[in-house]
Design an enzyme around this catalytic site. Structure first.
Site, PDB file in Angstrom:
ATOM      1  CG  HIS A 109     -12.497 -10.902  12.764  1.00 41.44           C
ATOM      2  ND1 HIS A 109     -13.407 -11.849  12.315  1.00 41.44           N
ATOM      3  CD2 HIS A 109     -12.688 -10.815  14.106  1.00 41.44           C
ATOM      4  CE1 HIS A 109     -14.104 -12.297  13.341  1.00 41.44           C
ATOM      5  NE2 HIS A 109     -13.684 -11.692  14.441  1.00 41.44           N
ATOM      6  CG  ASP A 111     -12.002 -11.310  18.513  1.00 39.84           C
ATOM      7  OD1 ASP A 111     -12.627 -11.196  17.450  1.00 39.84           O
ATOM      8  OD2 ASP A 111     -12.182 -12.266  19.311  1.00 39.84           O
ATOM      9  CG  HIS A 258     -11.673 -15.612  15.103  1.00 37.15           C
ATOM     10  ND1 HIS A 258     -10.739 -14.814  15.715  1.00 37.15           N
ATOM     11  CD2 HIS A 258     -12.873 -15.045  15.356  1.00 37.15           C
ATOM     12  CE1 HIS A 258     -11.350 -13.813  16.322  1.00 37.15           C
ATOM     13  NE2 HIS A 258     -12.655 -13.920  16.112  1.00 37.15           N
TER      14      HIS A 258
END
Ligand SMILES: [Fe+2]
Length: 283
Positions: A109, A111, A258
């Site tokens: 994903h 953030d 990440h």
């Protein structure tokens, strides 16, 4: 420690760098700060070793990059500094609870892509590091974009993905989003290919919060997003961070994804404290 000039040791791939010669809890001059800003834009992921931040100094350092954001999941908010988030599996008795604090971190994903102005930088430290597993992996979405075929780029031009907190929770097998969370984070859409406002480099912008493609049939959109994620997370685009005590990680969410590798939440004690800097509307 007074900070002079910093030392940057870039990864051979050009993605990620270790930064030395700076104490993030100390005085950071405008000059050094500008070097750090340039470094995070250039290398996308920065690692600072042997840092001794507490919550106040973590907050103060992060805030220099711009306004910080609270998390949609209120239970993660730090008691005194609600714009810091705490994710951990250590109970009041100091023992691992066995419950993973946020399964959404285990999947790829970027953030807060489920809001209209997703996170710019994230600054993370880990007061308790897992001894096995719990690595943070990053994907270089600029290089992943550059490796697409011309035909694929043509297909992606102008496409927008819907990013949805509620759907993201379902996909990562987390507790359902609450009515308050859904009201605070209704679905938004962002371009599948976004342009970095500083470097003007294009990058694939997807991840677990991306639910489907706007104006496409649901299944076809999900399939395209899965295909792009598989492409972008090939080994050649990945930087793996193996946490040591007193590491601080910082990254640019506009051109990276990440995730955290799994760890045994019944054995390992893993706690991370996170600050996120508010970003801009992707274009
Ligand atoms: Fe994250």
């Amino acid at each position: 420690m007074q900070n002079g000039s910093i030392e940057i040791k870039a990864e051979a791939t050009g993605f990620g760098a270790e930064v030395g010669g700076v104490d993030l809890a100390g005085e950071i001059s405008e000059e050094v700060f500008a070097e750090l800003q340039a470094a995070v834009i250039r290398h996308k992921v920065l690692v600072f070793r042997d840092q001794h931040l507490d919550d106040e100094s973590h907050f103060a350092f992060a805030q220099r990059f711009g306004p910080l954001e609270g998390h949609i999941n209120r239970s993660t908010r730090h008691g005194e500094l609600p714009k810091l988030q705490v994710f951990g599996n250590v109970g009041d008795d100091g023992k691992p609870t066995g419950v993973h604090p946020e399964k959404g971190t285990l999947v790829w994903h970027t953030d807060k892509s489920y809001v209209a102005t997703p996170s710019l930088f994230t600054i993370l430290r880990s007061p308790s590091v897992a001894r096995e597993g719990g690595h943070t992996l990053f994907a270089d979405m600029t290089r992943a974009y550059e490796a697409l075929t011309p035909g694929k780029v043509e297909q992606l031009e102008g496409l927008r993905a819907v990013h949805d907190w509620k759907r993201s929770r379902e996909k990562s097998d987390e507790r359902a989003a609450t009515a308050d969370e859904i009201a605070a984070a209704p679905p938004v859409d962002h371009p599948v290919i976004r342009t970095h406002p500083e470097t003007e480099a294009r990058a694939i912008y997807i991840g677990n919060h991306a639910s489907h493609i706007l104006d496409w049939e649901l299944g076809a959109g999900e399939a395209l997003l899965a295909e792009l994620e598989a492409h972008a997370t090939q080994e050649q685009f990945i930087y793996r961070h193996r946490w040591r005590d007193n590491d601080v990680l910082m990254w640019d969410n506009r051109c990276t994804m990440h995730c955290v590798t799994d760890y045994d939440a019944a054995i390992e004690r893993r706690v991370v404290h996170r600050a996120v800097v508010q970003g801009e509307v992707p274009f």
